[in-house]
Enzyme design. Structure first.
Site, PDB file in Angstrom:
ATOM      1  N   GLY A  12       0.868  -1.176   0.000  1.00 16.64           N
ATOM      2  CA  GLY A  12       0.000   0.000   0.000  1.00 16.64           C
ATOM      3  C   GLY A  12       0.902   1.223   0.000  1.00 16.64           C
ATOM      4  N   PHE A 113     -11.440  19.893   5.675  1.00 18.93           N
ATOM      5  CA  PHE A 113     -11.637  18.552   6.195  1.00 18.93           C
ATOM      6  C   PHE A 113     -11.934  18.639   7.679  1.00 18.93           C
ATOM      7  CE2 PHE A 113     -10.744  14.091   4.810  1.00 18.93           C
ATOM      8  CZ  PHE A 113     -11.116  14.248   3.497  1.00 18.93           C
ATOM      9  N   GLN A 229     -11.871   3.669  14.815  1.00 17.61           N
ATOM     10  CA  GLN A 229     -12.617   4.804  14.273  1.00 17.61           C
ATOM     11  C   GLN A 229     -13.880   4.367  13.538  1.00 17.61           C
ATOM     12  OE1 GLN A 229     -10.969   7.616  11.040  1.00 17.61           O
ATOM     13  NE2 GLN A 229     -11.220   8.856  12.882  1.00 17.61           N
ATOM     14  N   HIS A 231     -16.439   5.926  11.067  1.00 16.02           N
ATOM     15  CA  HIS A 231     -16.531   7.090  10.174  1.00 16.02           C
ATOM     16  C   HIS A 231     -17.984   7.547  10.124  1.00 16.02           C
ATOM     17  CE1 HIS A 231     -16.381   9.532   6.550  1.00 16.02           C
ATOM     18  NE2 HIS A 231     -15.064   9.455   6.545  1.00 16.02           N
ATOM     19  N   LEU A 241     -17.906   3.687   2.042  1.00 14.30           N
ATOM     20  CA  LEU A 241     -17.598   5.028   2.528  1.00 14.30           C
ATOM     21  C   LEU A 241     -18.058   6.126   1.578  1.00 14.30           C
ATOM     22  CD1 LEU A 241     -15.797   6.550   4.760  1.00 14.30           C
ATOM     23  CD2 LEU A 241     -14.228   6.838   2.865  1.00 14.30           C
ATOM     24  N   GLU A 244     -15.230  12.126   3.577  1.00 14.57           N
ATOM     25  CA  GLU A 244     -15.401  13.347   4.347  1.00 14.57           C
ATOM     26  C   GLU A 244     -15.282  14.574   3.444  1.00 14.57           C
ATOM     27  OE1 GLU A 244     -13.765  13.151   8.254  1.00 14.57           O
ATOM     28  OE2 GLU A 244     -12.728  15.056   7.961  1.00 14.57           O
ATOM     29  N   ARG A 275     -14.118  13.241  13.744  1.00  9.98           N
ATOM     30  CA  ARG A 275     -14.991  12.130  13.368  1.00  9.98           C
ATOM     31  C   ARG A 275     -15.694  11.482  14.553  1.00  9.98           C
ATOM     32  NH1 ARG A 275     -11.303   9.318   8.638  1.00  9.98           N
ATOM     33  NH2 ARG A 275     -11.814  10.899   7.102  1.00  9.98           N
ATOM     34  N   HIS A 342     -14.103   2.047  10.241  1.00  7.73           N
ATOM     35  CA  HIS A 342     -13.327   2.621   9.153  1.00  7.73           C
ATOM     36  C   HIS A 342     -11.825   2.469   9.313  1.00  7.73           C
ATOM     37  CE1 HIS A 342     -12.335   5.277   5.904  1.00  7.73           C
ATOM     38  NE2 HIS A 342     -11.785   6.176   6.684  1.00  7.73           N
ATOM     39  N   ARG A 377      -8.297   9.667  14.759  1.00  5.56           N
ATOM     40  CA  ARG A 377      -7.522  10.183  13.627  1.00  5.56           C
ATOM     41  C   ARG A 377      -8.305  11.254  12.903  1.00  5.56           C
ATOM     42  NH1 ARG A 377      -7.593   9.127   8.057  1.00  5.56           N
ATOM     43  NH2 ARG A 377      -8.905   7.275   8.114  1.00  5.56           N
TER      44      ARG A 377
HETATM   45  C1  LIG Z   1     -12.700   3.884   1.978  1.00  2.67           C
HETATM   46  C2  LIG Z   1     -11.538   4.538   2.659  1.00  2.67           C
HETATM   47  C3  LIG Z   1     -11.235   5.874   2.398  1.00  2.67           C
HETATM   48  C4  LIG Z   1     -10.141   6.486   3.016  1.00  2.67           C
HETATM   49  N1  LIG Z   1      -9.870   7.801   2.746  1.00  2.67           N
HETATM   50  C5  LIG Z   1      -8.787   8.383   3.323  1.00  2.67           C
HETATM   51  C6  LIG Z   1      -8.452   9.739   3.024  1.00  2.67           C
HETATM   52  O1  LIG Z   1      -9.118  10.413   2.241  1.00  2.67           O
HETATM   53  N2  LIG Z   1      -7.364  10.276   3.595  1.00  2.67           N
HETATM   54  C7  LIG Z   1      -6.591   9.557   4.458  1.00  2.67           C
HETATM   55  O2  LIG Z   1      -5.608  10.108   4.939  1.00  2.67           O
HETATM   56  N3  LIG Z   1      -6.879   8.275   4.754  1.00  2.67           N
HETATM   57  C8  LIG Z   1      -7.954   7.679   4.212  1.00  2.67           C
HETATM   58  N4  LIG Z   1      -8.253   6.362   4.514  1.00  2.67           N
HETATM   59  C9  LIG Z   1      -7.340   5.578   5.332  1.00  2.67           C
HETATM   60  C10 LIG Z   1      -6.143   5.126   4.527  1.00  2.67           C
HETATM   61  O3  LIG Z   1      -6.547   4.842   3.217  1.00  2.67           O
HETATM   62  C11 LIG Z   1      -5.481   3.869   5.045  1.00  2.67           C
HETATM   63  O4  LIG Z   1      -5.320   3.959   6.404  1.00  2.67           O
HETATM   64  C12 LIG Z   1      -4.119   3.709   4.431  1.00  2.67           C
HETATM   65  O5  LIG Z   1      -4.231   3.722   3.039  1.00  2.67           O
HETATM   66  C13 LIG Z   1      -3.434   2.447   4.866  1.00  2.67           C
HETATM   67  O6  LIG Z   1      -2.294   2.263   4.061  1.00  2.67           O
HETATM   68  P1  LIG Z   1      -1.252   1.129   4.343  1.00  2.67           P
HETATM   69  O7  LIG Z   1      -0.163   1.312   3.358  1.00  2.67           O
HETATM   70  O8  LIG Z   1      -0.901   1.135   5.767  1.00  2.67           O
HETATM   71  O9  LIG Z   1      -2.025  -0.238   4.089  1.00  2.67           O
HETATM   72  P2  LIG Z   1      -2.820  -0.834   2.839  1.00  2.67           P
HETATM   73  O10 LIG Z   1      -2.964   0.128   1.738  1.00  2.67           O
HETATM   74  O11 LIG Z   1      -4.034  -1.449   3.400  1.00  2.67           O
HETATM   75  O12 LIG Z   1      -1.857  -1.950   2.305  1.00  2.67           O
HETATM   76  C14 LIG Z   1      -1.639  -3.148   2.978  1.00  2.67           C
HETATM   77  C15 LIG Z   1      -0.742  -3.997   2.142  1.00  2.67           C
HETATM   78  O13 LIG Z   1      -0.321  -5.123   2.868  1.00  2.67           O
HETATM   79  C16 LIG Z   1      -0.461  -6.272   2.094  1.00  2.67           C
HETATM   80  N5  LIG Z   1      -0.645  -7.419   2.980  1.00  2.67           N
HETATM   81  C17 LIG Z   1      -1.511  -7.533   4.008  1.00  2.67           C
HETATM   82  N6  LIG Z   1      -1.387  -8.738   4.578  1.00  2.67           N
HETATM   83  C18 LIG Z   1      -0.416  -9.399   3.907  1.00  2.67           C
HETATM   84  C19 LIG Z   1       0.157 -10.683   4.015  1.00  2.67           C
HETATM   85  N7  LIG Z   1      -0.239 -11.582   4.929  1.00  2.67           N
HETATM   86  N8  LIG Z   1       1.128 -11.026   3.137  1.00  2.67           N
HETATM   87  C20 LIG Z   1       1.545 -10.148   2.175  1.00  2.67           C
HETATM   88  N9  LIG Z   1       1.021  -8.932   2.042  1.00  2.67           N
HETATM   89  C21 LIG Z   1       0.055  -8.557   2.896  1.00  2.67           C
HETATM   90  C22 LIG Z   1      -1.622  -5.998   1.198  1.00  2.67           C
HETATM   91  O14 LIG Z   1      -1.588  -6.787   0.057  1.00  2.67           O
HETATM   92  C23 LIG Z   1      -1.375  -4.527   0.878  1.00  2.67           C
HETATM   93  O15 LIG Z   1      -0.464  -4.409  -0.181  1.00  2.67           O
HETATM   94  C24 LIG Z   1      -9.349   5.749   3.909  1.00  2.67           C
HETATM   95  C25 LIG Z   1      -9.666   4.421   4.175  1.00  2.67           C
HETATM   96  C26 LIG Z   1     -10.770   3.821   3.582  1.00  2.67           C
HETATM   97  C27 LIG Z   1     -11.134   2.439   3.970  1.00  2.67           C
END
Ligand SMILES: Cc1cc2nc3c(=O)[nH]c(=O)nc-3n(C[C@H](O)[C@H](O)[C@H](O)COP(=O)(O)OP(=O)(O)OC[C@H]3O[C@@H](n4cnc5c(N)ncnc54)[C@H](O)[C@@H]3O)c2cc1C
Ligand code: SF4
Ligand code: SF4
Ligand code: FES
Lengths: 564, 363
Positions: A12, A113, A229, A231, A241, A244, A275, A342, A377
């Site tokens: 991610g 926001f 959280q 939402h 979702l 916001e 939130r 959320h 958050r």
């Molecule tokens: C609908 C929605 C809207 C949002 N909008 C906003 C916003 O506008 N602004 C904001 O700041 N935040 C927002 N958020 C929150 C934010 O998107 C997330 O908190 C953030 O993107 C998390 O990123 P990350 O890189 O930590 O994890 P993720 O993007 O969830 O990535 C996790 C990664 O880990 C990998 N993974 C997991 N388990 C394993 C495993 N066992 N083996 C190998 N790989 C694995 C997955 O494949 C993935 O690649 C939103 C969240 C949601 C749900």
């Protein structure tokens, strides 16, 4: 056995940013993800990313808003670092190609926001997460010679050597079913959140708490896990979702009498309060019979007050969501929403370099808890968190790798995990299905561990989680194949979710006060004297979770009463 | 709640058996998605069903499949809508086309889709010097590239691209939309090189046959064919790239032809594409088309009079359209993010917010 200086689990935003940062410093890097990187849940982030880039803004103001939003549970040194570095990070993203929307002067446009004292959210329509994630992936393709990509590999365990350091992982190639041990000098967990412990949730089906449980099993502590959280605007029908950003563009919340009820809970900020505050206000309307929808379980979000052209340009994705998932044209009529699970503020405890207490193990993004979000958050702070601490973790992990020899890993854990998988596949088809257990977990958590909580409900949730853990030992699956056996991965994920849910419920039971997202109807006040501290959960000698506490870092903002 | 019959195309690579059909009946609300239907079957009846999915909201691009013959996302296609699209009895779900199947509904996107994406240098080559703060660029420019940026790489357009079926090496709709994402980005420094590459490539942008399949398929309104047309217009009109594939002159011949005749006058089209009947480049092409011409004459489709004289002249109306368009100070491009949808404004709401094409992305 593949060896890499820095191995990142999760692709991610946090994982990809960490990989690019580590690669910059010239070490060998690999990134691994159970789905193709652009399918990671970060892609769903809609509204935007916060940074004090406007000339009339100041990072201290951003930091203060974040501290206040966190209900004073956030660690202020980490918050300061994040907010200070935010403008530089956003400019970096702009330079590598993110198509941030502009104002008429051609500069980055900023939208309002929740919980922010000024417009400070940079955005790309309402596909900000996607726009950033895809650009980072472009950079990974560009750096293909220095960053190896293991796409559709599922990590099953972290490797911990006798000295207690993390030395790599065991993973399964989803396409072939092959298991492999990977050695690494530094491992960065960036495997995202735990939304699937709840049903409904805004989170994707892959957000199954893998990293949280793996870290817990490896001996790392989880912190702030009670802070879940909800939402304020998720679709009544299915929990999807509505960003916001909609309220940022001016949308109103209305109860069944057409009243803008936020005037009661937050007369100044109205719909743009934090939130936790907005979700509670909505839940009160619903509980007191002023809700709308089939069972009065929702309230109205009225986007028709936003000019239609602006909605089509800046909120296009939720026009689609309204149309495709609720049959509503949001530019012409209000849509029914309610608070929905959320985000988890808690996670694997780290310092501000992303280091966990386990040597060689880092964590960043939603899986981690630095803690910048504390009890609640702010919207658009999570993308920022993933990028800032992803980068910091990547840099520090590379630094460590330069002075660490490549560990020698045995394949003992690999054999263990292979046995575990064989055992799941061999279970007789009797008892309950994995999917049933998952369902029960989700509805239980959403019932007792939601916007309002109290001791009895939490105890009952705890009982259910423990029972489900037992039942999961014998729950069966259908697929016995090796190619894309998603069934067996589902069984492993259920195990992760159950352990994480236990940590969440235990922490919620323990915190006998109301702060941020934790509102205890039996302890409705914030109690700084006793509870201005983090709850940590780690496995004890006997393998069962134990609670300890750590102090909150306060640099310049003393706790005050929180009003919006 | 209603009952839905799903007919799924299954394939188990480990069984040694060919693909087969599998039926499941699920009970769900009609406006739940086809993905919900499949997951319901997977959760409660048969866990071996393979389908990629994650977000459930049409944003991660995992769940591209073919539903009753049409490619798209399983998660944003309603069950009732899917049913209506077919024979009204069953919902038939198959893996996407033009890509090898790995298992059931899961296809190998790396082997086709991602390889093509990589071929268009899919990253920004930033203009120097890189500013300290943001690049200052026009508001519309960023809104405009957002349409191609909105591509979620689901592969639905690739699945049914007609040109790709004929020429598997064709760069394809998604990758060309990605190419536009940089060509349309004022911060990129290599517009000319990028355009020349997709123009000169014998499997590049001129291979597209304007079949509209990708426009129909795309769940995110990326309009890949539209982006391809824009690449062509920019390459031809702004950069005057005369490609080896003769795509540029062929397009101009079309325009000239309509301008002059009002109708397509095919006998002129071919020579015009090569610079006119008397251009030396036209000769070999004309010679090679002689068999077609003879066939046309024999079947009465071409007569010598029609071919040599111009029996039809463009009407005043057609010429007026040309004058109007050519008289515009800048070229207008249709872009959903910029112009909104073109549905009619509501009564009383007919102000600047009507969303009609009152504003365009200008170049
Ligand atoms: C609908 C929605 C809207 C949002 N909008 C906003 C916003 O506008 N602004 C904001 O700041 N935040 C927002 N958020 C929150 C934010 O998107 C997330 O908190 C953030 O993107 C998390 O990123 P990350 O890189 O930590 O994890 P993720 O993007 O969830 O990535 C996790 C990664 O880990 C990998 N993974 C997991 N388990 C394993 C495993 N066992 N083996 C190998 N790989 C694995 C997955 O494949 C993935 O690649 C939103 C969240 C949601 C749900
Ligand atoms: S319009 Fe062109 S790119 Fe699109 S599907 Fe048809 S041939 Fe392929
Ligand atoms: S252009 Fe549309 S259909 Fe094609 S991959 Fe992108 S989102 Fe999917
Ligand atoms: S599940 Fe993400 S696009 Fe369908």
């Amino acid at each position: 056995m593949p060896e890499h200086d820095v191995l990142i689990i999760g692709a991610g935003l946090a994982g990809q940013r960490a990989a690019l940062a580590a690669a910059q410093s010239g070490v060998s890097v690999a990134i691994m993800s159970k789905v193709h990187p652009v399918r990671s849940h970060s892609v769903a982030a809609a509204g935007g990313i916060n940074a004090a880039i406007s000339v009339s803004d100041d990072w201290r103001s951003h930091a203060y808003d974040t501290v206040k939003g966190s209900d004073y549970l956030g660690d202020q040194d980490a918050i300061e670092a994040m907010c200070r570095e935010a403008p530089g990070e956003v400019m970096h993203l702009e330079h590598i190609g993110v198509t941030f929307h502009r104002n008429d002067a051609g500069e980055l446009d900023l939208r309002a926001f929740g919980g922010a004292s000024i417009n400070r959210t940079a955005y790309v329509a309402d596909i900000t997460g996607q726009a950033i994630l895809h650009v980072l992936y472009e950079q990974l393709m560009r750096n293909a010679s220095t960053v190896a990509r293991y796409e559709e590999w599922f990590v099953t365990s972290l490797l911990i050597d006798d000295g207690g350091s993390c030395t790599g992982v065991v993973a399964r190639h989803i396409r072939s079913g092959a298991m492999e041990t990977f050695a690494a000098k530094s491992v960065i967990l960036a495997s995202g959140g735990a939304g699937q412990c709840f049903k409904p949730t805004t989170n994707a089906l892959i957000c199954t708490a893998d990293g949280l449980a793996q870290a817990l099993r490896a001996g790392a502590p989880l912190m702030d896990m009670e802070m879940i959280q909800y939402h304020p605007t998720t679709l009544l029908e299915n929990g999807l979702l509505i960003t916001e950003g909609a309220r940022g563009e001016g949308a109103h919340l209305l109860n069944k009498d057409g009243e803008r009820f936020m005037s009661k809970a937050a007369p100044n900020k109205m719909e743009l309060a934090s939130r936790d505050v907005v979700s509670r206000a909505e839940q009160i309307e619903i509980n007191e019979g002023r809700g709308v929808g089939p069972d009065g379980q929702g309230v109205y979000l009225d986007i028709t007050v936003v000019p239609r052209k602006r909605t089509l340009e800046a909120l296009r994705e939720i026009v689609n969501i309204g149309r495709d998932f609720a049959g509503v044209d949001i530019t012409r009529e209000p849509i029914i929403i309610r608070p929905g699970q959320h985000y988890i503020m808690g996670g694997v405890k780290t310092d501000i370099q992303g280091q966990t207490p386990i040597a060689g193990l880092y964590a960043a993004g939603e899986v981690a808890c630095v803690s910048v979000h504390g009890g609640n958050r702010l919207g658009a702070n999570s993308l920022l968190d993933t990028l800032i601490f992803g980068r910091r973790a990547g840099e520090d992990a590379a630094e460590r790798a330069r002075s660490t020899p490549m560990p020698a890993c045995s394949d003992a854990q690999l054999r263990n995990d292979e046995r575990m998988i064989a055992e799941i596949m061999a279970r007789p088809r009797k008892g309950r299905r994995i999917s049933e257990l998952k369902n029960e977990l989700g509805t239980t958590m959403n019932r007792y561990c939601a916007v309002f909580r109290e001791a009895d409900g939490l105890q009952s949730a705890y009982g259910t989680v423990k029972r489900l853990q037992e039942e999961a030992q014998n729950a069966y699956i259908d697929d016995r194949g090796t190619v894309f056996n998603q069934d067996v991965l589902g069984a492993i994920e259920l195990g992760y979710m159950l352990e994480t849910a236990e940590a969440i419920v235990l922490s919620a039971i323990d915190r006998k006060e109301s702060r941020g997202a934790q509102f205890r109807t039996d302890f409705p006040e914030r109690n700084d004297a006793e509870w201005l501290k983090h709850i940590n959960v780690a496995l004890g000698e006997d393998g069962s979770p134990e609670i300890s506490y750590s102090p909150v870092t306060i640099t310049q903002w003393r706790p005050e009463e929180r009003t919006y | 709640m209603a009952e839905f019959k799903l007919r799924l195309r299954r394939y188990d690579p480990e069984s040694g058996e060919p693909p087969y059909w599998d039926k499941h009946t699920v009970e769900l609300d009609p406006h739940r998605s086809v993905l919900d239907g499949i997951l319901e079957a997977k959760d409660s009846q048969d866990g071996t069903i393979g389908i990629r999915c994650s977000c459930r909201q049409g944003i991660c691009g995992s769940c591209g499949v073919r539903i009753n013959g049409k490619p798209g996302l399983a998660c944003n296609t309603h069950l009732d809508e899917a049913l209506a699209r077919g024979d009204g009895q069953e919902i038939v779900v198959e893996p996407m086309g033009n890509m090898p199947v790995i298992k059931d509904l899961i296809v190998d996107m790396d082997a086709v889709h991602w390889r093509k994406i990589q071929s268009v240098t899919p990253w920004l080559l930033p203009r120097e010097p890189v500013p300290e703060r943001e690049y200052l660029v026009a508001r519309e420019a960023m809104v405009d590239v957002t349409q191609s940026m909105a591509c979620i790489q689901c592969g639905a357009c690739v699945s049914d691209c007609l040109a790709m079926e004929v020429d598997p090496l064709f760069t394809g709709p998604a990758a060309l939309a990605k190419a536009y994402r940089f060509v349309g980005d004022p911060r990129d420094s290599e517009h000319y090189e990028r355009l020349r590459y997709v123009a000169e490539d014998p499997h590049g942008m001129y291979t597209c046959t304007h079949c509209f399949k990708c426009v129909d398929a795309c769940p995110k309104d990326v309009n890949p064919m539209g982006q391809i047309m824009r690449l062509r217009r920019i390459a031809g009109t702004d950069f005057e790239i005369e490609d080896r594939n003769n795509g540029f002159r062929h397009e101009h011949a079309f325009v000239k032809n309509i301008h002059r005749n009002g109708l397509l006058h095919e006998a002129d089209l071919l020579p015009d594409s090569y610079g006119g009947k008397f251009d030396p480049r036209a000769l070999p092409e004309l010679l090679s088309s002689i068999p077609i011409v003879i066939k046309g004459v024999l079947r009465g489709k071409i007569t010598p009079t029609k071919a040599l004289l111009h029996p039809h002249k463009a009407s005043k109306d057609v010429r007026a359209i040309f004058e109007r368009i050519e008289g515009e100070p800048a070229r207008y491009e249709l872009n959903l993010y910029v112009t909104g949808t073109d549905d009619p404004p509501l009564q009383g709401a007919g102000d600047a917010d009507s969303g009609a094409a009152t504003e365009g992305a200008k170049r």
